[in-house]
Design a protein around this motif. Structure first.
Motif, PDB file in Angstrom:
ATOM      1  N   LEU A 285      32.462  48.932  51.648  1.00 54.08           N
ATOM      2  CA  LEU A 285      32.302  47.481  51.615  1.00 54.08           C
ATOM      3  C   LEU A 285      31.356  47.061  50.494  1.00 54.08           C
ATOM      4  O   LEU A 285      31.597  46.054  49.811  1.00 54.08           O
ATOM      5  N   GLU A 286      30.292  47.807  50.293  1.00 51.84           N
ATOM      6  CA  GLU A 286      29.353  47.470  49.232  1.00 51.84           C
ATOM      7  C   GLU A 286      30.004  47.603  47.857  1.00 51.84           C
ATOM      8  O   GLU A 286      29.764  46.788  46.959  1.00 51.84           O
ATOM      9  N   ILE A 287      30.839  48.620  47.679  1.00 56.20           N
ATOM     10  CA  ILE A 287      31.548  48.776  46.412  1.00 56.20           C
ATOM     11  C   ILE A 287      32.508  47.614  46.185  1.00 56.20           C
ATOM     12  O   ILE A 287      32.602  47.056  45.083  1.00 56.20           O
ATOM     13  N   ALA A 288      33.226  47.224  47.229  1.00 56.36           N
ATOM     14  CA  ALA A 288      34.168  46.108  47.117  1.00 56.36           C
ATOM     15  C   ALA A 288      33.440  44.806  46.786  1.00 56.36           C
ATOM     16  O   ALA A 288      33.911  44.002  45.962  1.00 56.36           O
ATOM     17  N   LYS A 289      32.287  44.580  47.399  1.00 62.57           N
ATOM     18  CA  LYS A 289      31.497  43.377  47.098  1.00 62.57           C
ATOM     19  C   LYS A 289      31.048  43.370  45.642  1.00 62.57           C
ATOM     20  O   LYS A 289      31.092  42.331  44.968  1.00 62.57           O
ATOM     21  N   ALA A 290      30.615  44.523  45.153  1.00 65.92           N
ATOM     22  CA  ALA A 290      30.160  44.617  43.766  1.00 65.92           C
ATOM     23  C   ALA A 290      31.308  44.356  42.795  1.00 65.92           C
ATOM     24  O   ALA A 290      31.151  43.633  41.794  1.00 65.92           O
ATOM     25  N   ALA A 291      32.472  44.932  43.068  1.00 69.67           N
ATOM     26  CA  ALA A 291      33.631  44.715  42.200  1.00 69.67           C
ATOM     27  C   ALA A 291      34.041  43.248  42.189  1.00 69.67           C
ATOM     28  O   ALA A 291      34.409  42.690  41.143  1.00 69.67           O
ATOM     29  N   THR A 292      33.965  42.616  43.352  1.00 70.61           N
ATOM     30  CA  THR A 292      34.349  41.211  43.452  1.00 70.61           C
ATOM     31  C   THR A 292      33.372  40.316  42.709  1.00 70.61           C
ATOM     32  O   THR A 292      33.781  39.418  41.957  1.00 70.61           O
ATOM     33  N   LEU A 293      32.094  40.540  42.902  1.00 70.67           N
ATOM     34  CA  LEU A 293      31.091  39.730  42.196  1.00 70.67           C
ATOM     35  C   LEU A 293      31.200  39.925  40.689  1.00 70.67           C
ATOM     36  O   LEU A 293      31.076  38.962  39.911  1.00 70.67           O
ATOM     37  N   ALA A 294      31.452  41.150  40.257  1.00 72.55           N
ATOM     38  CA  ALA A 294      31.612  41.414  38.822  1.00 72.55           C
ATOM     39  C   ALA A 294      32.800  40.632  38.259  1.00 72.55           C
ATOM     40  O   ALA A 294      32.718  40.061  37.157  1.00 72.55           O
ATOM     41  N   ALA A 295      33.906  40.586  38.992  1.00 75.80           N
ATOM     42  CA  ALA A 295      35.083  39.850  38.530  1.00 75.80           C
ATOM     43  C   ALA A 295      34.792  38.359  38.440  1.00 75.80           C
ATOM     44  O   ALA A 295      35.166  37.690  37.464  1.00 75.80           O
ATOM     45  N   LEU A 296      34.120  37.814  39.438  1.00 75.03           N
ATOM     46  CA  LEU A 296      33.784  36.392  39.431  1.00 75.03           C
ATOM     47  C   LEU A 296      32.845  36.063  38.272  1.00 75.03           C
ATOM     48  O   LEU A 296      32.998  35.034  37.600  1.00 75.03           O
ATOM     49  N   GLN A 297      31.884  36.929  38.018  1.00 76.33           N
ATOM     50  CA  GLN A 297      30.959  36.713  36.906  1.00 76.33           C
ATOM     51  C   GLN A 297      31.689  36.756  35.570  1.00 76.33           C
ATOM     52  O   GLN A 297      31.406  35.958  34.672  1.00 76.33           O
ATOM     53  N   ARG A 298      32.641  37.660  35.425  1.00 69.57           N
ATOM     54  CA  ARG A 298      33.391  37.758  34.177  1.00 69.57           C
ATOM     55  C   ARG A 298      34.267  36.524  33.965  1.00 69.57           C
ATOM     56  O   ARG A 298      34.453  36.069  32.834  1.00 69.57           O
ATOM     57  N   LEU A 299      34.798  35.969  35.045  1.00 68.91           N
ATOM     58  CA  LEU A 299      35.557  34.726  34.912  1.00 68.91           C
ATOM     59  C   LEU A 299      34.655  33.604  34.418  1.00 68.91           C
ATOM     60  O   LEU A 299      35.037  32.822  33.542  1.00 68.91           O
ATOM     61  N   ASP A 300      33.470  33.502  34.977  1.00 70.56           N
ATOM     62  CA  ASP A 300      32.540  32.459  34.540  1.00 70.56           C
ATOM     63  C   ASP A 300      32.134  32.631  33.091  1.00 70.56           C
ATOM     64  O   ASP A 300      31.933  31.650  32.365  1.00 70.56           O
ATOM     65  N   ALA A 301      31.998  33.883  32.652  1.00 76.32           N
ATOM     66  CA  ALA A 301      31.567  34.167  31.285  1.00 76.32           C
ATOM     67  C   ALA A 301      32.707  34.085  30.280  1.00 76.32           C
ATOM     68  O   ALA A 301      32.468  34.133  29.067  1.00 76.32           O
ATOM     69  N   GLY A 302      33.953  33.970  30.779  1.00 77.74           N
ATOM     70  CA  GLY A 302      35.094  33.989  29.872  1.00 77.74           C
ATOM     71  C   GLY A 302      35.218  35.304  29.136  1.00 77.74           C
ATOM     72  O   GLY A 302      35.651  35.352  27.978  1.00 77.74           O
ATOM     73  N   ASP A 304      36.228  39.170  27.938  1.00 77.91           N
ATOM     74  CA  ASP A 304      37.471  39.892  27.670  1.00 77.91           C
ATOM     75  C   ASP A 304      37.857  40.713  28.905  1.00 77.91           C
ATOM     76  O   ASP A 304      36.998  41.276  29.586  1.00 77.91           O
ATOM     77  N   GLN A 305      39.149  40.785  29.160  1.00 79.91           N
ATOM     78  CA  GLN A 305      39.704  41.563  30.267  1.00 79.91           C
ATOM     79  C   GLN A 305      39.178  41.114  31.635  1.00 79.91           C
ATOM     80  O   GLN A 305      39.162  41.888  32.586  1.00 79.91           O
ATOM     81  N   ALA A 306      38.783  39.858  31.725  1.00 81.27           N
ATOM     82  CA  ALA A 306      38.361  39.333  33.024  1.00 81.27           C
ATOM     83  C   ALA A 306      39.513  39.403  34.023  1.00 81.27           C
ATOM     84  O   ALA A 306      39.304  39.630  35.211  1.00 81.27           O
ATOM     85  N   ASP A 307      40.741  39.224  33.521  1.00 83.95           N
ATOM     86  CA  ASP A 307      41.895  39.278  34.414  1.00 83.95           C
ATOM     87  C   ASP A 307      42.055  40.664  35.034  1.00 83.95           C
ATOM     88  O   ASP A 307      42.449  40.779  36.209  1.00 83.95           O
ATOM     89  N   LEU A 308      41.742  41.710  34.274  1.00 80.09           N
ATOM     90  CA  LEU A 308      41.853  43.058  34.821  1.00 80.09           C
ATOM     91  C   LEU A 308      40.729  43.345  35.806  1.00 80.09           C
ATOM     92  O   LEU A 308      40.933  44.053  36.799  1.00 80.09           O
ATOM     93  N   ALA A 309      39.546  42.801  35.551  1.00 79.06           N
ATOM     94  CA  ALA A 309      38.448  42.924  36.513  1.00 79.06           C
ATOM     95  C   ALA A 309      38.829  42.256  37.829  1.00 79.06           C
ATOM     96  O   ALA A 309      38.502  42.747  38.912  1.00 79.06           O
ATOM     97  N   VAL A 310      39.540  41.145  37.738  1.00 80.09           N
ATOM     98  CA  VAL A 310      40.012  40.457  38.935  1.00 80.09           C
ATOM     99  C   VAL A 310      40.995  41.335  39.702  1.00 80.09           C
ATOM    100  O   VAL A 310      40.932  41.439  40.934  1.00 80.09           O
ATOM    101  N   SER A 311      41.902  41.981  38.981  1.00 81.97           N
ATOM    102  CA  SER A 311      42.880  42.838  39.646  1.00 81.97           C
ATOM    103  C   SER A 311      42.210  44.022  40.337  1.00 81.97           C
ATOM    104  O   SER A 311      42.592  44.420  41.439  1.00 81.97           O
ATOM    105  N   ILE A 312      41.198  44.594  39.689  1.00 89.11           N
ATOM    106  CA  ILE A 312      40.453  45.690  40.316  1.00 89.11           C
ATOM    107  C   ILE A 312      39.803  45.205  41.605  1.00 89.11           C
ATOM    108  O   ILE A 312      39.863  45.867  42.648  1.00 89.11           O
ATOM    109  N   ALA A 313      39.184  44.036  41.545  1.00 88.01           N
ATOM    110  CA  ALA A 313      38.499  43.490  42.719  1.00 88.01           C
ATOM    111  C   ALA A 313      39.474  43.209  43.852  1.00 88.01           C
ATOM    112  O   ALA A 313      39.217  43.535  45.015  1.00 88.01           O
ATOM    113  N   LYS A 314      40.614  42.591  43.516  1.00 83.03           N
ATOM    114  CA  LYS A 314      41.583  42.235  44.564  1.00 83.03           C
ATOM    115  C   LYS A 314      42.156  43.486  45.226  1.00 83.03           C
ATOM    116  O   LYS A 314      42.287  43.552  46.455  1.00 83.03           O
TER     117      LYS A 314
END
Length: 373
Positions: A285-302, A304-314
């Protein structure tokens, strides 16, 4: 960037968790389900969402919203996962609002964004057409007709589409994908409510020779794919957050049960085998939370490859949440399968969230096609 919430984001998390725990606990879901509520959501609760600033979390302040980002949107989504609250939040405050913010005309924004932020209006995005999420395979068509377009096709899994005040419909035009803002009462539209296994709502929508004016187009003709994909990625990252919320709450309920349920004169949580399973689930669960927060942060930052970070998180959040609810049911023993206990409700919600905006297989293929992350 540190994978922790800022002080302001932590305050939002506490506010969202506290508000939903008080006004929309799991008994709220049960009441809507058991009464067979015709809407399947509470309009009063949705307006309260607006008053709290949750409905307009990403909407700019000039349109009555909070003007916050993807991380804050994910914080609210995670809180919804903990309480299993049926809400138009995903379809209206995330998917539709993101498209309107990014691509809509000033008139369209003024007409809808303040109403979404206030919890007065519900909008739904109609993209998916088959049994699986495949936004690249839209076959609904929009042909030029008079001073506008004529829409033909069918959509499925339209979140809260049966109560939408407006629909955003993705359709194929001559040179690409175009988004249309459509009144659901327009002639030729048929809407069928579908109550999903988790007692949340979606709709099947059929469009037959639906005539819309040119001013119904959001953004440019043939140019809707970029805005649609941006909205879908925000929705996917927030679905991951909702999954972590559901998985985390199922874990909390289970550990409480392990502490209180006694067998052979001792709490079952004292048995080493169950301790090992609980410890493994906690780390996942902690790993999943970290992956999700990282994806959200990358979306906010615009980034590169934020879309792939999102896929990893999902994908990660979906698999971990599924593990969490399976362990919850098993560790509760026979009673875990009964409706009296909430863990079964979490299992159903996770099953639907895993399919929403692409399951783990969809996102694994997405990463593979991009050549990795």
């Amino acid at each position: 960037m540190p994978l922790i919430l800022t002080e302001e984001q932590t305050m939002l998390k506490e506010a969202a968790d506290g508000f939903l725990a008080e006004h929309a606990p799991i008994t709220h879901l049960r009441q809507l389900r058991d009464s067979r509520d015709p809407d399947g959501v509470s309009r009063d609760l949705w307006r309260a969402f607006g008053e709290m600033g949750f409905a307009g979390v990403i909407i700019p302040e000039e349109h009555g919203g909070s003007g916050l980002g993807a991380v804050e949107a994910g914080v609210v989504a995670e809180a919804l996962g903990r309480t299993l609250t049926p809400s138009p939040y995903f379809g209206s405050s995330l998917l539709a609002a993101r498209i309107l913010i990014d691509a809509a005309s000033a008139e369209q924004q003024a007409a809808w964004l303040p109403r979404i932020a206030a919890g007065e209006a519900i909008l739904s995005l109609a993209v998916d057409e088959g049994p699986k999420h495949q936004p690249s395979r839209i076959v609904t068509t929009a042909e030029r007709s008079g001073n506008g377009f004529k829409l033909n096709g069918a959509k499925g899994f339209v979140l809260d589409g049966h109560i939408a005040d407006a629909l955003i419909v993705a359709a194929k035009t001559e040179g690409g994908t175009t988004l249309f803002l459509v009144d659901p009462k327009t002639a030729g539209i048929e809407i069928e409510r579908t109550v999903m296994v988790d007692s949340h709502n979606a709709a099947r929508i059929t469009l037959k020779d639906v005539q819309v004016d040119a001013d119904a187009v959001i953004g440019a003709v043939d140019g809707g794919e970029k805005a649609m994909n941006a909205a879908l990625d925000l929705g996917r990252a927030c679905a991951a957050a909702c999954l972590t919320g559901a998985g985390d709450e199922a874990f909390r309920v289970t550990t409480e049960y392990l502490r209180t349920r006694k067998q052979f004169g001792k709490a079952i949580g004292e048995f080493q085998a169950l301790q090992h399973r609980a410890a493994h689930l906690f780390t996942e669960l902690e790993i999943a939370k970290a992956a999700t927060l990282a994806a959200l942060q990358r979306l906010d930052a615009g980034a590169d490859q934020a879309d792939l970070a999102v896929s990893i998180a999902k994908a990660k959040a979906g698999r971990v949440a599924e593990l969490a609810v399976q362990e919850a049911v098993q560790m509760h023993g026979g009673v875990g399968m009964t409706d009296e206990y909430d863990v079964g409700l979490f299992m159903k919600r996770v099953r639907v969230l895993n399919e929403l905006l692409g399951d783990a297989g969809f996102h694994a293929e997405r990463i593979a096609r991009a050549g990795g992350y």
